[in-house]
Scaffold this motif. Structure first.
Motif, short mmCIF file in Angstrom:
data_model
loop_
_atom_site.label_atom_id
_atom_site.label_comp_id
_atom_site.label_asym_id
_atom_site.label_seq_id
_atom_site.Cartn_x
_atom_site.Cartn_y
_atom_site.Cartn_z
N TRP A 279 6.70 0.77 -8.38
CA TRP A 279 5.84 -0.32 -7.92
C TRP A 279 6.11 -1.61 -8.69
O TRP A 279 6.17 -2.69 -8.09
N ARG B 153 0.94 3.73 -3.37
CA ARG B 153 0.28 5.02 -3.14
C ARG B 153 1.25 6.20 -3.12
O ARG B 153 0.83 7.34 -3.32
N THR B 154 2.54 5.94 -2.87
CA THR B 154 3.49 7.04 -2.72
C THR B 154 4.57 7.08 -3.80
O THR B 154 5.31 8.06 -3.86
N MET B 155 4.66 6.04 -4.61
CA MET B 155 5.74 5.98 -5.59
C MET B 155 5.20 5.84 -7.01
O MET B 155 4.01 5.60 -7.21
N SER B 156 6.07 5.94 -7.96
CA SER B 156 5.69 5.84 -9.37
C SER B 156 5.32 4.40 -9.73
O SER B 156 5.64 3.45 -9.02
N GLU C 95 0.83 -1.21 0.00
CA GLU C 95 0.00 0.00 0.00
C GLU C 95 0.87 1.26 0.00
O GLU C 95 0.60 2.21 -0.73
N ILE C 96 1.90 1.26 0.82
CA ILE C 96 2.78 2.43 0.90
C ILE C 96 3.46 2.68 -0.45
O ILE C 96 3.49 3.80 -0.95
#
Length: 195
Positions: free
Chosen positions: A163, A156-159, A152-153
């Motif tokens: 991912w 939701r926070t990276m490109s 999830e982290i």
């Protein structure tokens, strides 16, 4: 090619092909019937039947499928389908989170009953005493929940690039490291037979 070699190719081949196709098409967009799709969406559309085919071939080769393989297939079909239908890559990125939450919850439910569902799945492969199975199950349960949070982290926070790399290499490395760190448990609680 040996049966085990073919089994390995069927298990990891779709993921390798997904990664290779992503590298080739990640920066491209395609217009299909007036709708614009990213390379990621088209690769996901191809990945769904590919994973279904490889799972079917695994079943034909071995005569069985693990519950993990079945759950994974169902979630790939559902979330891959939603990704393509809504033209939204977020659905596919959520899939690992749900897989790990489901596995963690199943193991946790067994632990609440004083049972190791992990032993039912892996008992023949890893000979441990009862205490060892309970410890390993608790660790796996926590590990799965940790992977769900981590996925999830990352998504939701990276490109998307980050991912895909995390999904292809990071999760695989995490599972490998997890097993390596269980060496003491395997030594302390190992038995000569699976009983």
């Amino acid at each position: 090619m040996s049966r085990n070699g073919l089994k390995t190719i069927l298990e990891i081949g779709p993921v390798v092909l997904f990664f290779a196709a992503y590298l080739m098409l990640r920066d491209r967009t395609f217009d299909i019937a007036g709708t614009e799709y990213t390379g990621f969406i088209l690769i996901t559309a191809a990945f769904v039947p590919l994973i279904a085919l490889s799972t079917f071939l695994l079943w034909r080769l071995t005569g069985e499928l693990s519950k993990m393989q079945i759950v994974t297939l169902v979630l790939v079909v559902v979330f891959g389908g939603l990704t393509v239908w809504f033209n939204d890559e977020r659905f596919f990125k959520m899939k690992p989170t749900l897989i790990y939450l489901i596995f963690g919850a199943i193991l946790g439910a067994g632990l609440l009953q004083g049972k190791s569902y992990l032993r039912m799945v892996m008992g023949e492969a890893i000979p441990l005493d009862e205490e060892g199975w309970m410890k390993l199950t608790r660790r796996f349960c926590a590990f799965f929940f940790g992977l769900a949070v981590l996925n999830e982290i990352v998504w939701r926070t990276m490109s998307t690039d980050a991912w895909v790399n995390f999904k292809t290499f990071g999760l695989t490395a995490a599972i490998f490291v997890f097993f390596v760190t269980q060496g003491k448990l395997f030594r302390d609680h190992g038995t000569q037979s699976g009983d």
